[in-house]
Design a protein around this motif. Sequence first.
Motif, PDB file in Angstrom:
ATOM      1  N   ILE A  66       9.627  -0.439   8.081  1.00  0.00           N
ATOM      2  CA  ILE A  66       8.843   0.375   7.159  1.00  0.00           C
ATOM      3  C   ILE A  66       9.289   1.829   7.241  1.00  0.00           C
ATOM      4  N   ARG A  67       9.040   2.558   6.179  1.00  0.00           N
ATOM      5  CA  ARG A  67       9.235   4.001   6.146  1.00  0.00           C
ATOM      6  C   ARG A  67       7.944   4.577   5.579  1.00  0.00           C
ATOM      7  N   VAL A  68       7.352   5.536   6.311  1.00  0.00           N
ATOM      8  CA  VAL A  68       6.035   6.070   5.978  1.00  0.00           C
ATOM      9  C   VAL A  68       6.120   7.580   5.818  1.00  0.00           C
ATOM     10  N   VAL A  69       5.434   8.091   4.801  1.00  0.00           N
ATOM     11  CA  VAL A  69       5.339   9.539   4.592  1.00  0.00           C
ATOM     12  C   VAL A  69       3.933   9.852   4.075  1.00  0.00           C
ATOM     13  N   PRO A  70       3.330  10.951   4.552  1.00  0.00           N
ATOM     14  CA  PRO A  70       2.026  11.347   3.994  1.00  0.00           C
ATOM     15  C   PRO A  70       2.179  11.727   2.520  1.00  0.00           C
ATOM     16  N   THR A  71       1.159  11.442   1.725  1.00  0.00           N
ATOM     17  CA  THR A  71       1.197  11.787   0.304  1.00  0.00           C
ATOM     18  C   THR A  71       0.857  13.253   0.112  1.00  0.00           C
ATOM     19  N   SER A  72       1.266  13.769  -1.028  1.00  0.00           N
ATOM     20  CA  SER A  72       0.905  15.132  -1.396  1.00  0.00           C
ATOM     21  C   SER A  72      -0.570  15.156  -1.775  1.00  0.00           C
ATOM     22  N   GLU A  73      -1.152  16.333  -1.703  1.00  0.00           N
ATOM     23  CA  GLU A  73      -2.567  16.490  -2.034  1.00  0.00           C
ATOM     24  C   GLU A  73      -2.841  16.023  -3.465  1.00  0.00           C
ATOM     25  N   ASP A 116       2.354   7.052   1.629  1.00  0.00           N
ATOM     26  CA  ASP A 116       3.264   6.230   0.844  1.00  0.00           C
ATOM     27  C   ASP A 116       4.081   5.411   1.828  1.00  0.00           C
ATOM     28  N   VAL A 117       4.268   4.135   1.527  1.00  0.00           N
ATOM     29  CA  VAL A 117       4.954   3.231   2.450  1.00  0.00           C
ATOM     30  C   VAL A 117       5.983   2.407   1.683  1.00  0.00           C
ATOM     31  N   ILE A 118       7.187   2.295   2.264  1.00  0.00           N
ATOM     32  CA  ILE A 118       8.196   1.375   1.745  1.00  0.00           C
ATOM     33  C   ILE A 118       8.389   0.282   2.781  1.00  0.00           C
ATOM     34  N   LEU A 119       8.302  -0.972   2.352  1.00  0.00           N
ATOM     35  CA  LEU A 119       8.494  -2.128   3.228  1.00  0.00           C
ATOM     36  C   LEU A 119       9.858  -2.743   2.935  1.00  0.00           C
ATOM     37  N   PHE A 120      10.656  -2.934   3.971  1.00  0.00           N
ATOM     38  CA  PHE A 120      11.976  -3.538   3.845  1.00  0.00           C
ATOM     39  C   PHE A 120      11.963  -4.896   4.523  1.00  0.00           C
ATOM     40  N   SER A 121      12.474  -5.899   3.835  1.00  0.00           N
ATOM     41  CA  SER A 121      12.568  -7.217   4.462  1.00  0.00           C
ATOM     42  C   SER A 121      13.820  -7.296   5.325  1.00  0.00           C
ATOM     43  N   THR A 122      13.774  -8.172   6.305  1.00  0.00           N
ATOM     44  CA  THR A 122      14.932  -8.449   7.152  1.00  0.00           C
ATOM     45  C   THR A 122      15.308  -9.914   6.954  1.00  0.00           C
ATOM     46  N   ASP A 123      16.345 -10.347   7.628  1.00  0.00           N
ATOM     47  CA  ASP A 123      16.756 -11.746   7.481  1.00  0.00           C
ATOM     48  C   ASP A 123      15.712 -12.721   8.012  1.00  0.00           C
ATOM     49  N   LYS A 124      14.793 -12.265   8.847  1.00  0.00           N
ATOM     50  CA  LYS A 124      13.748 -13.143   9.394  1.00  0.00           C
ATOM     51  C   LYS A 124      12.489 -13.162   8.533  1.00  0.00           C
ATOM     52  N   THR A 125      12.374 -12.267   7.582  1.00  0.00           N
ATOM     53  CA  THR A 125      11.185 -12.216   6.723  1.00  0.00           C
ATOM     54  C   THR A 125      11.053 -13.493   5.898  1.00  0.00           C
ATOM     55  N   HIS A 126      12.152 -13.983   5.387  1.00  0.00           N
ATOM     56  CA  HIS A 126      12.155 -15.150   4.496  1.00  0.00           C
ATOM     57  C   HIS A 126      11.505 -16.371   5.136  1.00  0.00           C
TER      58      HIS A 126
END
Length: 109
Positions: A27-34, A76-86
Amino acid sequence: METIKSRAEFERVFSRGKRYNDALLRIRVVPTSEGDLPKVAFVAPKRLGNAVYRNRCKRVLREAARACSLPRDGYDVILFSTDKTHDSSPERVATSLERLLERAGVVCG
């Protein structure tokens, strides 16, 4: 569920966000703007396989995100799958996602 769609939003999360890894997902996480709504994105890179394989990975990620009540206020969050997610169940991925969100300091919504 509000999703990240534009290139500018993706670049903002990539440039300012912090990355957390697990065997089942990243995952990659960042706080949102106001005043901005929290958003989430699901990514399955082409190196994982064909479109059917990648779509299954994204379905598992979406179900895990619902179970963890993403997007959470203020992030805000981006979720990335890996080869084990499937091959994993959405419940196992949700458990890993919760653990990563705790490491990231994302508060429960």
